[in-house]
Design an enzyme around this catalytic site. Structure first.
Site, PDB file in Angstrom:
ATOM      1  N   SER A  35      12.852   2.175  10.268  1.00  0.00           N
ATOM      2  CA  SER A  35      13.590   3.312  10.135  1.00  0.00           C
ATOM      3  C   SER A  35      12.415   4.135   9.648  1.00  0.00           C
ATOM      4  O   SER A  35      12.666   4.229   9.298  1.00  0.00           O
ATOM      5  CB  SER A  35      14.764   3.199   9.197  1.00  0.00           C
ATOM      6  OG  SER A  35      15.489   1.923  10.133  1.00  0.00           O
ATOM      7  N   GLU A  54      -7.537  -0.200   0.339  1.00  0.00           N
ATOM      8  CA  GLU A  54      -7.993   0.216   1.970  1.00  0.00           C
ATOM      9  C   GLU A  54      -9.277   1.392   1.588  1.00  0.00           C
ATOM     10  O   GLU A  54     -10.184   1.849   1.608  1.00  0.00           O
ATOM     11  CB  GLU A  54      -7.871   0.505   2.761  1.00  0.00           C
ATOM     12  CG  GLU A  54      -7.116  -1.190   3.612  1.00  0.00           C
ATOM     13  CD  GLU A  54      -5.951  -0.820   4.864  1.00  0.00           C
ATOM     14  OE1 GLU A  54      -6.416  -1.390   5.541  1.00  0.00           O
ATOM     15  OE2 GLU A  54      -5.456  -0.524   5.061  1.00  0.00           O
ATOM     16  N   ASP A  77      20.373  12.122  11.654  1.00  0.00           N
ATOM     17  CA  ASP A  77      19.664  11.348  10.683  1.00  0.00           C
ATOM     18  C   ASP A  77      18.510  11.553  10.734  1.00  0.00           C
ATOM     19  O   ASP A  77      17.097  10.500  11.246  1.00  0.00           O
ATOM     20  CB  ASP A  77      19.843   9.709  10.984  1.00  0.00           C
ATOM     21  CG  ASP A  77      19.364   8.411  10.176  1.00  0.00           C
ATOM     22  OD1 ASP A  77      19.213   8.659   9.351  1.00  0.00           O
ATOM     23  OD2 ASP A  77      19.040   6.984  11.044  1.00  0.00           O
ATOM     24  N   ASN A  85      -2.433  -1.058   5.356  1.00  0.00           N
ATOM     25  CA  ASN A  85      -1.911  -2.814   5.522  1.00  0.00           C
ATOM     26  C   ASN A  85      -1.535  -2.559   4.467  1.00  0.00           C
ATOM     27  O   ASN A  85      -2.152  -1.716   3.281  1.00  0.00           O
ATOM     28  CB  ASN A  85      -3.203  -3.626   5.417  1.00  0.00           C
ATOM     29  CG  ASN A  85      -3.258  -4.748   5.190  1.00  0.00           C
ATOM     30  OD1 ASN A  85      -1.981  -5.027   4.000  1.00  0.00           O
ATOM     31  ND2 ASN A  85      -3.751  -6.125   5.146  1.00  0.00           N
ATOM     32  N   GLU A  97      -5.702   5.968   1.378  1.00  0.00           N
ATOM     33  CA  GLU A  97      -5.214   5.792   0.523  1.00  0.00           C
ATOM     34  C   GLU A  97      -4.658   7.531   0.436  1.00  0.00           C
ATOM     35  O   GLU A  97      -5.944   7.581  -0.532  1.00  0.00           O
ATOM     36  CB  GLU A  97      -3.374   4.982  -0.021  1.00  0.00           C
ATOM     37  CG  GLU A  97      -3.859   3.509   1.272  1.00  0.00           C
ATOM     38  CD  GLU A  97      -4.860   2.617   1.279  1.00  0.00           C
ATOM     39  OE1 GLU A  97      -5.142   1.977   1.026  1.00  0.00           O
ATOM     40  OE2 GLU A  97      -6.066   3.233   0.143  1.00  0.00           O
TER      41      GLU A  97
END
Length: 211
Positions: free
Chosen positions: A151, A30, A57, A25, A33
């Protein structure tokens, strides 16, 4: 790795980038991380920011320190060089992109089932045509798709009982994220294994020179 269009050539030097690993999230902390700084960004040398559909790309990020692998952070498996998956091979896209055309970005990580659309079909008339190159992979075309904000994220595909990162999310149709016969288009990772290996080797050689 990620998509080149997530950066510009100037961004490589003018900004300070941070990678967050193990996030779910993006609006809350949380506790699992890992916040990593980026020491260098490698854009593919053939990338042209004025022509996303031209291909190339893909970009590599070199982290300033090692990540800690655990239940929330794992290495992605890469495909063999040149491997092309068959039509309808099961894959999943994941990301925090818009949940529909013109919609809001998702705060929570989401995934969607996008089976492979083979190159012959995807590059045919009425589909993407010549816009799609051999160095790309199409997936989806049904009720779900990638969208703006996804992306640079992965397309994980089931191959021989293992999940392998076969695509990097590149673009969708300007007509909408889930336009008819316009499946989500990804950079085909297996087309760039040699380039990724060459970047890795050159980075290691540079480290030796600094020691």
């Amino acid at each position: 790795y990620t998509s080149s269009h997530s950066f510009s050539s100037a961004d490589k030097f003018s900004r300070t980038w941070r990678v967050v690993l193990g996030d779910h999230n993006i609006n809350s902390h949380e506790g699992r991380e890992q916040y990593m700084s980026v020491s260098r960004v490698y854009l593919h040398p053939n990338w042209n920011s004025n022509n996303v559909a031209g291909g190339w790309d893909i970009a590599l990020l070199r982290l300033s320190s090692d990540a800690t692998l655990n239940n929330y952070v794992q290495l992605g498996a890469l495909p063999p060089s040149g491997q092309v998956l068959p039509h309808n091979n099961p894959c999943y896209i994941s990301g925090w992109g818009r949940t529909q055309t013109g919609g809001q970005l998702s705060a929570q990580l989401k995934q969607a089932y996008l089976p492979v659309v083979d190159h012959k079909t995807c590059s045919s008339y009425g589909w993407w045509g010549s816009t799609v190159k051999n160095s790309m992979v199409c997936a989806g075309g049904g009720s779900e798709s990638g969208c703006q904000g996804d992306s640079g994220g992965p397309l994980n595909c089931s191959v021989g009982g293992k999940w392998v990162v076969h695509g990097v999310t590149s673009f969708v149709s300007s007509s909408g994220c889930n336009a008819y016969r316009k499946p989500t288009v990804f950079t085909r990772v297996s087309a760039y294994i040699s380039w990724m290996n060459s970047v890795s080797v050159s980075a290691k050689d540079a480290e030796k020179l600094l020691c």
